[in-house]
Design a protein around this motif. Structure first.
Motif, PDB file in Angstrom:
ATOM      1  N   ALA A  16       0.829  -1.205   0.000  1.00 39.64           N
ATOM      2  CA  ALA A  16       0.000   0.000   0.000  1.00 39.64           C
ATOM      3  C   ALA A  16       0.865   1.257   0.000  1.00 39.64           C
ATOM      4  CB  ALA A  16      -0.931  -0.005   1.207  1.00 39.64           C
ATOM      5  N   LEU A  17       1.909   1.274   0.816  1.00 33.72           N
ATOM      6  CA  LEU A  17       2.798   2.437   0.861  1.00 33.72           C
ATOM      7  C   LEU A  17       3.517   2.608  -0.472  1.00 33.72           C
ATOM      8  CD1 LEU A  17       4.173   4.740   2.320  1.00 33.72           C
ATOM      9  CD2 LEU A  17       5.807   3.102   3.288  1.00 33.72           C
ATOM     10  N   GLY A  18       3.981   1.509  -1.039  1.00 31.81           N
ATOM     11  CA  GLY A  18       4.630   1.581  -2.343  1.00 31.81           C
ATOM     12  C   GLY A  18       3.689   2.090  -3.420  1.00 31.81           C
ATOM     13  N   GLN A  19       2.415   1.700  -3.320  1.00 30.29           N
ATOM     14  CA  GLN A  19       1.415   2.150  -4.286  1.00 30.29           C
ATOM     15  C   GLN A  19       1.127   3.641  -4.149  1.00 30.29           C
ATOM     16  OE1 GLN A  19       1.270   0.080  -6.692  1.00 30.29           O
ATOM     17  NE2 GLN A  19      -0.823  -0.647  -6.673  1.00 30.29           N
ATOM     18  N   VAL A  20       1.079   4.130  -2.923  1.00 31.98           N
ATOM     19  CA  VAL A  20       0.859   5.569  -2.709  1.00 31.98           C
ATOM     20  C   VAL A  20       1.976   6.363  -3.380  1.00 31.98           C
ATOM     21  CG1 VAL A  20       0.836   7.413  -0.989  1.00 31.98           C
ATOM     22  CG2 VAL A  20      -0.443   5.309  -0.579  1.00 31.98           C
ATOM     23  N   LEU A  21       3.222   5.937  -3.153  1.00 31.69           N
ATOM     24  CA  LEU A  21       4.359   6.637  -3.741  1.00 31.69           C
ATOM     25  C   LEU A  21       4.370   6.486  -5.260  1.00 31.69           C
ATOM     26  CD1 LEU A  21       7.087   5.600  -1.144  1.00 31.69           C
ATOM     27  CD2 LEU A  21       6.132   7.886  -1.482  1.00 31.69           C
ATOM     28  N   GLY A  22       4.048   5.277  -5.736  1.00 34.07           N
ATOM     29  CA  GLY A  22       4.025   5.049  -7.173  1.00 34.07           C
ATOM     30  C   GLY A  22       2.972   5.893  -7.869  1.00 34.07           C
ATOM     31  N   GLY A  23       1.770   5.937  -7.300  1.00 35.87           N
ATOM     32  CA  GLY A  23       0.710   6.761  -7.874  1.00 35.87           C
ATOM     33  C   GLY A  23       1.021   8.235  -7.785  1.00 35.87           C
ATOM     34  N   ALA A  82      10.128  -0.026 -10.447  1.00 39.30           N
ATOM     35  CA  ALA A  82      10.162   1.358  -9.962  1.00 39.30           C
ATOM     36  C   ALA A  82      11.461   2.043 -10.368  1.00 39.30           C
ATOM     37  CB  ALA A  82      10.001   1.378  -8.441  1.00 39.30           C
ATOM     38  N   ALA A  83      12.562   1.293 -10.375  1.00 42.82           N
ATOM     39  CA  ALA A  83      13.849   1.856 -10.773  1.00 42.82           C
ATOM     40  C   ALA A  83      13.842   2.238 -12.255  1.00 42.82           C
ATOM     41  CB  ALA A  83      14.970   0.857 -10.496  1.00 42.82           C
ATOM     42  N   LEU A  84      13.202   1.441 -13.088  1.00 44.38           N
ATOM     43  CA  LEU A  84      13.073   1.774 -14.505  1.00 44.38           C
ATOM     44  C   LEU A  84      12.283   3.068 -14.689  1.00 44.38           C
ATOM     45  CD1 LEU A  84      12.349  -1.734 -16.083  1.00 44.38           C
ATOM     46  CD2 LEU A  84      14.304  -0.252 -16.604  1.00 44.38           C
ATOM     47  N   THR A 172       8.771  20.389 -16.889  1.00 46.23           N
ATOM     48  CA  THR A 172       9.519  19.200 -16.464  1.00 46.23           C
ATOM     49  C   THR A 172       9.690  19.107 -14.949  1.00 46.23           C
ATOM     50  OG1 THR A 172      11.641  20.344 -16.741  1.00 46.23           O
ATOM     51  CG2 THR A 172      10.797  19.118 -18.632  1.00 46.23           C
ATOM     52  N   GLY A 173       9.429  20.206 -14.251  1.00 42.74           N
ATOM     53  CA  GLY A 173       9.580  20.210 -12.795  1.00 42.74           C
ATOM     54  C   GLY A 173       8.808  19.113 -12.092  1.00 42.74           C
ATOM     55  N   PRO A 174       7.530  18.866 -12.481  1.00 39.76           N
ATOM     56  CA  PRO A 174       6.770  17.812 -11.800  1.00 39.76           C
ATOM     57  C   PRO A 174       7.423  16.434 -11.874  1.00 39.76           C
ATOM     58  CG  PRO A 174       5.289  19.228 -13.039  1.00 39.76           C
ATOM     59  CD  PRO A 174       6.679  19.645 -13.398  1.00 39.76           C
ATOM     60  N   PHE A 175       8.263  16.202 -12.884  1.00 43.35           N
ATOM     61  CA  PHE A 175       8.914  14.902 -12.999  1.00 43.35           C
ATOM     62  C   PHE A 175      10.007  14.719 -11.946  1.00 43.35           C
ATOM     63  CE2 PHE A 175       6.817  15.265 -17.076  1.00 43.35           C
ATOM     64  CZ  PHE A 175       6.347  13.972 -17.281  1.00 43.35           C
ATOM     65  N   LEU A 176      10.415  15.826 -11.311  1.00 41.25           N
ATOM     66  CA  LEU A 176      11.307  15.702 -10.158  1.00 41.25           C
ATOM     67  C   LEU A 176      10.585  14.990  -9.020  1.00 41.25           C
ATOM     68  CD1 LEU A 176      13.001  19.234 -10.098  1.00 41.25           C
ATOM     69  CD2 LEU A 176      14.030  17.069 -10.821  1.00 41.25           C
ATOM     70  N   PHE A 177       9.285  15.292  -8.865  1.00 38.85           N
ATOM     71  CA  PHE A 177       8.488  14.581  -7.871  1.00 38.85           C
ATOM     72  C   PHE A 177       8.362  13.108  -8.238  1.00 38.85           C
ATOM     73  CE2 PHE A 177       6.313  18.889  -7.217  1.00 38.85           C
ATOM     74  CZ  PHE A 177       7.075  19.174  -6.091  1.00 38.85           C
ATOM     75  N   THR A 178       8.268  12.843  -9.550  1.00 43.61           N
ATOM     76  CA  THR A 178       8.195  11.460 -10.003  1.00 43.61           C
ATOM     77  C   THR A 178       9.461  10.705  -9.618  1.00 43.61           C
ATOM     78  OG1 THR A 178       6.811  12.081 -11.880  1.00 43.61           O
ATOM     79  CG2 THR A 178       7.912   9.958 -12.011  1.00 43.61           C
ATOM     80  N   VAL A 179      10.615  11.330  -9.849  1.00 48.33           N
ATOM     81  CA  VAL A 179      11.887  10.703  -9.493  1.00 48.33           C
ATOM     82  C   VAL A 179      11.941  10.417  -7.999  1.00 48.33           C
ATOM     83  CG1 VAL A 179      14.386  11.037  -9.354  1.00 48.33           C
ATOM     84  CG2 VAL A 179      13.159  11.701 -11.426  1.00 48.33           C
ATOM     85  N   ALA A 180      11.603  11.421  -7.191  1.00 53.34           N
ATOM     86  CA  ALA A 180      11.659  11.263  -5.736  1.00 53.34           C
ATOM     87  C   ALA A 180      10.692  10.181  -5.261  1.00 53.34           C
ATOM     88  CB  ALA A 180      11.343  12.598  -5.054  1.00 53.34           C
ATOM     89  N   ALA A 181       9.477  10.192  -5.811  1.00 52.79           N
ATOM     90  CA  ALA A 181       8.469   9.213  -5.391  1.00 52.79           C
ATOM     91  C   ALA A 181       8.871   7.798  -5.787  1.00 52.79           C
ATOM     92  CB  ALA A 181       7.111   9.573  -5.998  1.00 52.79           C
ATOM     93  N   GLN A 182       9.429   7.632  -6.979  1.00 54.35           N
ATOM     94  CA  GLN A 182       9.828   6.302  -7.432  1.00 54.35           C
ATOM     95  C   GLN A 182      11.056   5.797  -6.682  1.00 54.35           C
ATOM     96  OE1 GLN A 182       8.193   4.229  -9.376  1.00 54.35           O
ATOM     97  NE2 GLN A 182       6.549   5.701  -9.648  1.00 54.35           N
ATOM     98  N   ILE A 183      11.931   6.701  -6.276  1.00 60.02           N
ATOM     99  CA  ILE A 183      13.045   6.290  -5.420  1.00 60.02           C
ATOM    100  C   ILE A 183      12.495   5.754  -4.097  1.00 60.02           C
ATOM    101  CG2 ILE A 183      14.981   7.137  -4.030  1.00 60.02           C
ATOM    102  CD1 ILE A 183      15.681   9.021  -6.314  1.00 60.02           C
ATOM    103  N   GLY A 184      11.531   6.491  -3.549  1.00 61.10           N
ATOM    104  CA  GLY A 184      10.901   6.029  -2.309  1.00 61.10           C
ATOM    105  C   GLY A 184      10.221   4.691  -2.487  1.00 61.10           C
TER     106      GLY A 184
END
Length: 248
Positions: A16-23, A82-84, A172-184
């Motif tokens: 569930a936590l991984g899904q929250v970050l992934g979404g 997630a790393a991909l 492109t700024g929002p994709f920084l959040f994508t990077v951070a969230a996918q790292i998490g």
């Protein structure tokens, strides 16, 4: 409470936590990706390519990730997906910096691995046998995804401001959040899924390592009208959903 129940509860919490970050990280891909596709291609006609390559990536990456799960476990498979997606988000940012439309499509295709990971996590919720609770397990993991999916698109403004402050190209700024969230998400899956639910289930002899080939899967659909109808219904529904999301 039995050992199986304790492990399953922990597994659901981690998924569930991984899904929250992934979404959270993928929630803005379709909307902003469509805008970037239009901008880099110079044509409105290519706006829908973001949704196309995202969905195509999810479909194609689902096969090796599922095989990896049966070979090495869910932990390795979900963390790898997630790393991909992290690589994909970075490629999207660089595509805008270089003004390369093909690189954008490649980045979005890699981001599709994040979607495949999200979908696979729902199946991971059912690896450990819990009679009578399968639906609830899947429901909790799917519900967790909506938290990030609803929040993600609302980060366009803050993300763009962050990107501007860092000197990144517009949108492109929002994709920084994508990077951070996918790292998490990667870290959550890698360190949280211990014991691995699929490997644990295999030890209980409730799952096997037999690989189902694409040919046998197609044969199953050919011989059974009910799953064939289900696949058609899901495909048609998804086509309508994605077209509305991206074009809007």
């Amino acid at each position: 409470m039995s050992e199986i129940e304790l492990i399953q509860r922990k597994t659901i919490r981690v998924l569930a936590l991984g899904q929250v970050l992934g979404g959270f990280g993928l929630g803005s891909v379709l909307s902003i990706g469509s805008l970037l596709a239009r901008d880099l291609s110079g044509s409105e006609a290519w706006a829908g390519s973001a949704a196309t390559f995202s969905t195509l990536g999810a479909a194609i990456w689902a096969i090796p990730l599922s095989r990896l799960a049966y070979a090495r476990g869910r932990r390795v498979s979900l963390a790898s997906g997630a790393a991909l997606a992290i690589t994909g988000a970075m490629a999207v940012i660089e595509s805008a910096n270089l003004r390369l439309f093909p690189l954008l499509l490649l980045g979005i295709f890699l981001l599709g691995a994040g979607s495949a990971t999200s979908l696979q996590a729902r199946f991971a919720a059912t690896d450990i046998p819990m009679p009578g609770k399968t639906g609830r397990s899947i429901g909790l993991v799917v519900w967790a995804t909506t938290i990030g999916a609803v929040t993600g698109p609302n980060l366009f403004g803050p993300g763009d401001q962050l990107g501007e402050a860092l000197g990144l190209p517009p949108m492109t700024g929002p994709f920084l959040f994508t990077v951070a969230a996918q790292i998490g998400s990667t870290l959550v899956f890698w360190f949280g899924l211990r014991p691995d639910p699929l490997l644990y289930a295999q030890k209980l002899e409730t799952k096997t390592k037999n690989k189902i080939s694409l040919k046998s899967a197609l044969q199953t659909l050919k011989e059974n009208p009910v799953p064939r109808f289900a696949v058609f219904a899901v495909a048609l529904s998804h086509m309508v959903m994605v077209s509305v999301m991206s074009m809007t």
